[in-house]
Design an enzyme around this catalytic site. Sequence first.
Site, PDB file in Angstrom:
ATOM      1  N   HIS A 113       0.820  -1.210   0.000  1.00  0.00           N
ATOM      2  CA  HIS A 113       0.000   0.000   0.000  1.00  0.00           C
ATOM      3  C   HIS A 113       0.855   1.261   0.000  1.00  0.00           C
ATOM      4  O   HIS A 113       1.969   1.267   0.512  1.00  0.00           O
ATOM      5  CB  HIS A 113      -0.898   0.030   1.242  1.00  0.00           C
ATOM      6  CG  HIS A 113      -1.794  -1.150   1.354  1.00  0.00           C
ATOM      7  ND1 HIS A 113      -2.210  -1.639   2.577  1.00  0.00           N
ATOM      8  CD2 HIS A 113      -2.384  -1.946   0.430  1.00  0.00           C
ATOM      9  CE1 HIS A 113      -3.007  -2.671   2.391  1.00  0.00           C
ATOM     10  NE2 HIS A 113      -3.116  -2.881   1.093  1.00  0.00           N
ATOM     11  N   TYR A 147       1.001   2.068  13.502  1.00  0.00           N
ATOM     12  CA  TYR A 147       1.909   2.869  12.700  1.00  0.00           C
ATOM     13  C   TYR A 147       1.444   4.311  12.598  1.00  0.00           C
ATOM     14  O   TYR A 147       0.269   4.606  12.540  1.00  0.00           O
ATOM     15  CB  TYR A 147       2.157   2.254  11.318  1.00  0.00           C
ATOM     16  CG  TYR A 147       0.949   2.015  10.458  1.00  0.00           C
ATOM     17  CD1 TYR A 147       0.624   2.892   9.434  1.00  0.00           C
ATOM     18  CD2 TYR A 147       0.142   0.898  10.655  1.00  0.00           C
ATOM     19  CE1 TYR A 147      -0.480   2.671   8.628  1.00  0.00           C
ATOM     20  CE2 TYR A 147      -0.952   0.663   9.848  1.00  0.00           C
ATOM     21  CZ  TYR A 147      -1.265   1.562   8.844  1.00  0.00           C
ATOM     22  OH  TYR A 147      -2.364   1.342   8.060  1.00  0.00           O
ATOM     23  N   LYS A 200       5.744   6.335   6.877  1.00  0.00           N
ATOM     24  CA  LYS A 200       5.122   5.469   7.887  1.00  0.00           C
ATOM     25  C   LYS A 200       6.170   4.999   8.882  1.00  0.00           C
ATOM     26  O   LYS A 200       7.277   4.621   8.492  1.00  0.00           O
ATOM     27  CB  LYS A 200       4.493   4.231   7.228  1.00  0.00           C
ATOM     28  CG  LYS A 200       3.343   4.541   6.300  1.00  0.00           C
ATOM     29  CD  LYS A 200       2.780   3.277   5.677  1.00  0.00           C
ATOM     30  CE  LYS A 200       1.636   3.619   4.735  1.00  0.00           C
ATOM     31  NZ  LYS A 200       1.086   2.422   4.096  1.00  0.00           N
ATOM     32  N   ASP A 232      -6.470  -6.208  -1.871  1.00  0.00           N
ATOM     33  CA  ASP A 232      -5.115  -6.677  -2.154  1.00  0.00           C
ATOM     34  C   ASP A 232      -5.101  -7.776  -3.214  1.00  0.00           C
ATOM     35  O   ASP A 232      -4.160  -7.867  -3.996  1.00  0.00           O
ATOM     36  CB  ASP A 232      -4.423  -7.128  -0.874  1.00  0.00           C
ATOM     37  CG  ASP A 232      -4.117  -5.955   0.054  1.00  0.00           C
ATOM     38  OD1 ASP A 232      -4.136  -4.799  -0.410  1.00  0.00           O
ATOM     39  OD2 ASP A 232      -3.864  -6.200   1.240  1.00  0.00           O
TER      40      ASP A 232
END
Length: 186
Positions: free
Chosen positions: A63, A133, A73, A171
């Site tokens: 992603h 995250y 991130k 996905d």
Amino acid sequence: MVEVRRLALDGVLEIRPPKFGDARGFFSETYNRQRWAAAGVDLDFVQDNHSFSAAKGTLRGLHYQLPPRAQDKLVRIVKGRIFDVAVDIRKGSPTFACWTGIEISAEAWNQLLVPAGFAHGFVTLEPDTEVIYKVTDTYSPEHDRSIRFDDPRIGIEWPVEAGRVLLSAKDEAAPLLADADVFEFN
């Protein structure tokens, strides 16, 4: 002091904050902007995300968000263990389509910094894994993109057999890198 280790791709870092323990348990500053900036990680995080994966072999990714909503991130584990991956998707970069991966876990107390311009994904190595995250921009559906986790051009060596991973519908339908919108290298 925060330990920072550079991985194989420019800007991708393993970070290990100090952890202080005694008979009661432990304490750790998992992020301190001032100390991290002094260690070379000076980012403005604006959102925290928390994911839970019940089963071992849950794969999330690859992603990323496109500019102007691209995200750095900072990934850490509060329970369990993952194999975490960053893929350079900056067209024109000398490492375009290259990947680096590292195991991060609650036990090792390490984190992974994935800079903007890289796709990110992970697979859980234990059941009941929780990932937290930080990101430098909020979620933007219009800029959200994904790439197939098993794209042969990238060739990620996941520690779980491809036929045994659990994927979301998003996905499963992700395009190959050749068909994906990517960044331009500056």
